[in-house]
Scaffold this motif. Sequence first.
Motif, short mmCIF file in Angstrom:
data_model
loop_
_atom_site.label_atom_id
_atom_site.label_comp_id
_atom_site.label_asym_id
_atom_site.label_seq_id
_atom_site.Cartn_x
_atom_site.Cartn_y
_atom_site.Cartn_z
N LYS A 440 0.81 -1.22 0.00
CA LYS A 440 0.00 0.00 0.00
C LYS A 440 0.85 1.27 0.00
CE LYS A 440 -4.04 -2.01 2.29
NZ LYS A 440 -4.92 -1.96 3.49
N GLY A 441 2.17 1.11 -0.05
CA GLY A 441 3.05 2.27 -0.09
C GLY A 441 3.46 2.78 1.26
N ALA A 442 3.16 2.05 2.33
CA ALA A 442 3.52 2.47 3.67
C ALA A 442 4.64 1.58 4.21
CB ALA A 442 2.29 2.41 4.58
N GLY A 443 5.02 1.82 5.45
CA GLY A 443 6.04 0.98 6.08
C GLY A 443 7.38 1.09 5.37
N SER A 444 8.00 -0.07 5.11
CA SER A 444 9.35 -0.10 4.54
C SER A 444 9.41 0.45 3.12
CB SER A 444 9.88 -1.54 4.54
OG SER A 444 10.05 -2.01 5.86
N SER A 445 8.28 0.49 2.42
CA SER A 445 8.33 1.01 1.04
C SER A 445 8.72 2.48 1.01
CB SER A 445 6.98 0.82 0.36
OG SER A 445 5.99 1.62 0.97
N LEU A 446 8.49 3.20 2.12
CA LEU A 446 8.86 4.61 2.17
C LEU A 446 10.37 4.80 2.16
CD1 LEU A 446 6.27 5.86 4.82
CD2 LEU A 446 6.25 6.31 2.36
N LEU A 447 11.13 3.75 2.52
CA LEU A 447 12.59 3.86 2.50
C LEU A 447 13.11 4.08 1.09
CD1 LEU A 447 13.42 0.96 5.00
CD2 LEU A 447 13.33 3.41 5.47
N MET A 448 12.33 3.72 0.09
CA MET A 448 12.73 3.96 -1.30
C MET A 448 12.17 5.27 -1.84
SD MET A 448 12.37 0.16 -2.99
CE MET A 448 10.59 0.10 -2.76
N LYS A 449 11.43 6.03 -1.01
CA LYS A 449 10.81 7.27 -1.45
C LYS A 449 11.15 8.38 -0.45
CE LYS A 449 6.97 4.59 -3.35
NZ LYS A 449 5.52 4.30 -3.25
N PRO A 450 12.36 8.88 -0.47
CA PRO A 450 12.75 9.89 0.53
C PRO A 450 11.93 11.17 0.45
CG PRO A 450 14.43 9.67 -1.19
CD PRO A 450 13.48 8.54 -1.38
N LEU A 451 11.48 11.55 -0.74
CA LEU A 451 10.66 12.75 -0.84
C LEU A 451 9.30 12.55 -0.17
CD1 LEU A 451 11.42 13.93 -4.50
CD2 LEU A 451 12.42 14.71 -2.34
N ARG A 452 8.77 11.33 -0.28
CA ARG A 452 7.52 11.03 0.42
C ARG A 452 7.76 11.03 1.93
NH1 ARG A 452 3.25 7.41 -0.89
NH2 ARG A 452 3.68 7.81 -3.09
N MET A 453 8.89 10.48 2.36
CA MET A 453 9.24 10.53 3.79
C MET A 453 9.29 11.97 4.28
SD MET A 453 12.28 7.67 4.12
CE MET A 453 12.57 8.08 5.84
N LYS A 454 9.93 12.81 3.49
CA LYS A 454 10.06 14.22 3.85
C LYS A 454 8.69 14.86 4.01
CE LYS A 454 11.91 18.58 2.02
NZ LYS A 454 12.69 19.20 0.92
N GLY A 455 7.80 14.61 3.06
CA GLY A 455 6.47 15.20 3.13
C GLY A 455 5.69 14.73 4.34
N ILE A 456 5.78 13.45 4.66
CA ILE A 456 5.04 12.90 5.79
C ILE A 456 5.54 13.49 7.10
CG2 ILE A 456 4.68 10.78 7.12
CD1 ILE A 456 4.47 9.26 4.50
N ILE A 457 6.85 13.51 7.28
CA ILE A 457 7.41 14.01 8.54
C ILE A 457 7.13 15.51 8.70
CG2 ILE A 457 9.55 14.34 9.86
CD1 ILE A 457 10.64 11.82 8.52
N LYS A 458 7.31 16.27 7.61
CA LYS A 458 7.04 17.70 7.69
C LYS A 458 5.57 17.99 7.99
CE LYS A 458 10.52 20.32 5.21
NZ LYS A 458 10.73 21.36 4.18
N ALA A 459 4.68 17.27 7.33
CA ALA A 459 3.25 17.50 7.54
C ALA A 459 2.84 17.13 8.96
CB ALA A 459 2.45 16.69 6.53
#
Length: 694
Positions: A440-459
Amino acid sequence: MDESPKDICVVTNSEKEGLPPSHPPSNTNGAAQQKPEDLVARAIAPVKREFLRPPPSSRTTQNDAASDTNVKQSQSNVVKEKKSKRQLKRERRQEQKSALNLCPEIAKTGDVNTCPYKDKCRFSHDIQAFMAQKPADLEGECPFITADAPCPYGLACRFAGTHKDGASAATANVLKKSSEVNGLSKDVQKLLWKNKMCFTKADSVIKSLGLMGPNLKTKKLDDKEEDEVVLNGSQAADETECKKVADDSVDCSDCPPTYAAPDNVEEACATDELRPSKKAKSVVDEMCTDEVENGATVLEKDIEKNSTETESVHTVDDVFAEPDISLKIHPREKKLIDFREKMYLAPLTTVGNLPFRRVCKILGADVTCGEMAMCTNLLQGQASEWALLRRHSSEDLFGVQICGAHPDTVARTVELIDKECTVDFIDINMGCPIDIVVNKGAGSSLLMKPLRMKGIIKAASGTVDKPITVKVRTGYFEGKNRIDSLIADIGSWGATAVTIHGRSRQQRYSKLADWDYIYQCGRKAPSALQVLGNGDIFSYLDWNNHISDCPELSTCMIARGALIKPWLCTEINEQRHWDISSGERFNILKDYVRFGLEHWGSDKKGVETTRHFLLEWLSYTCRYIPVGLLDVIPQQLNWRPPSYYGRDDLETLMASDSAADWIRISEMLLGKVPDGFSFAPKHKSNAYDRAENG
């Protein structure tokens, strides 16, 4: 060797009780002929020779294999009838109406007339029929017995024989829930069900960051009855461009906000550009029923406040300058939590429930965290998911862990938790290896999407005042670690702490954790970001070594080690190897059962729920090997225990890896299991390196 009369007596009692003999006979097990050093090199626990079991005979093995084959064949011959959803619903209604399910209101008071629904009630009102089929009371005392309030389950309680006459059942309900918080109210749940919950802070932060996730796209204000915001040509173009590039491959955090400061302050007071049309009613007004003051909704005020509160402290000339987005996402100073050298109990799927955390708090844990909850399920108001956020009054430093795939989903979830729950910090799981989560794009899959990680943490960090922590793994693929390159950014994005599990997603739980890499990340981390290590801590020596080898680590998180021996925190605090007896371990199980009955209930359903989670826990505790039985101490987490006898019957039973023996232990605490009962552990694993759960 010859058996003494005492030995004969013990064996006879064991046979009478159906337990394995506590004093093992001599054997010729192959493991007994090997040196402890050789066994340790092969990751086999070096149990003392006199406690090892003899290998099973070939005849017994053949018989067992034949019986297993017969069972599988008989199961394959049974064809299950496929039932429609309507038929299943009808059966559930009929079961509710049966004598097995007495109306809760009638069970509390014992009076048929107390049910407000009368004949329309979906439960049974036949007290005599219910009492006739009710199983015998369990041994022990009702967990809700007090001097002032009766048990809230009344006649349905499995300890009804110990009840005393006292105050009203309503008082008992208040007493039952007084020690637990973070429940979801019915009003909020209905708003979530109808998708009418208002998330003003989260939406304004997401809008300011230019992160338009799928949930926001489905809520475009394009109907006539919805809000229409008039933007000039350049602003509309910027907004359109931002929506186009807001995906995983492009960073939208630097996009200009969709609302800009007007040319002068007087125009800002007079213009209606940022206000909804007077002819159209705002969707926010419909959902939140907020009052409109001076032509502006509360949402607009919140957006304007977030965009101008950092400018108000400057001169008029500064108003015309472009606002700093980083200041707008962090308008308040966050409360910091010092994790240094605190015993942090990891959020453990399935087994890390509230009763288990209460047990670990008694045994020395400092920080506790709830089980991982999915953001989408929380936003849908699922009661089972919200139960994972429950907090007991003994948990003085408590956090919740959430998992989501998109910034807007996570931001709305943290805002909802901040409103409805009492927590000290919120942890975002970006390391869960479970397939259903990763797909579903959550969990460990975010390790391959640093920009998504950035958006989640900032938000998330920009939405609430609570500290935001992150849990990650070393990387997605084995041999391709990447957290060391992101560790500095994670702190600048708004996280106050990061926990690093020393394995990749591909490894799951195989091989030992890579603590050298955790140390490397800890040394690269900025001073403001606390780094916590996680993986394979199973003794106070492991704890001491990791803390001393890398002073940059704030603390270590304890996970599976606490599942196998929950007194690990006691060993760390007292700096010793605790050769705990079987009686002391059984008392810990008694405490867990008592906490479970208080949490899930003392009626039939609550007893069986407690039994289920007790069995899940016993599927881990059987891996513990008592200190007095080992040739080499301490036990390591990756050691496979051979088949051995304990020093007494109970210790032998606790060492069994058979689900039938776990059920027998549960029957010693919760009575006989229902007819047709069966159990298989959720993790589906009987080896350390093949665990399938996250």
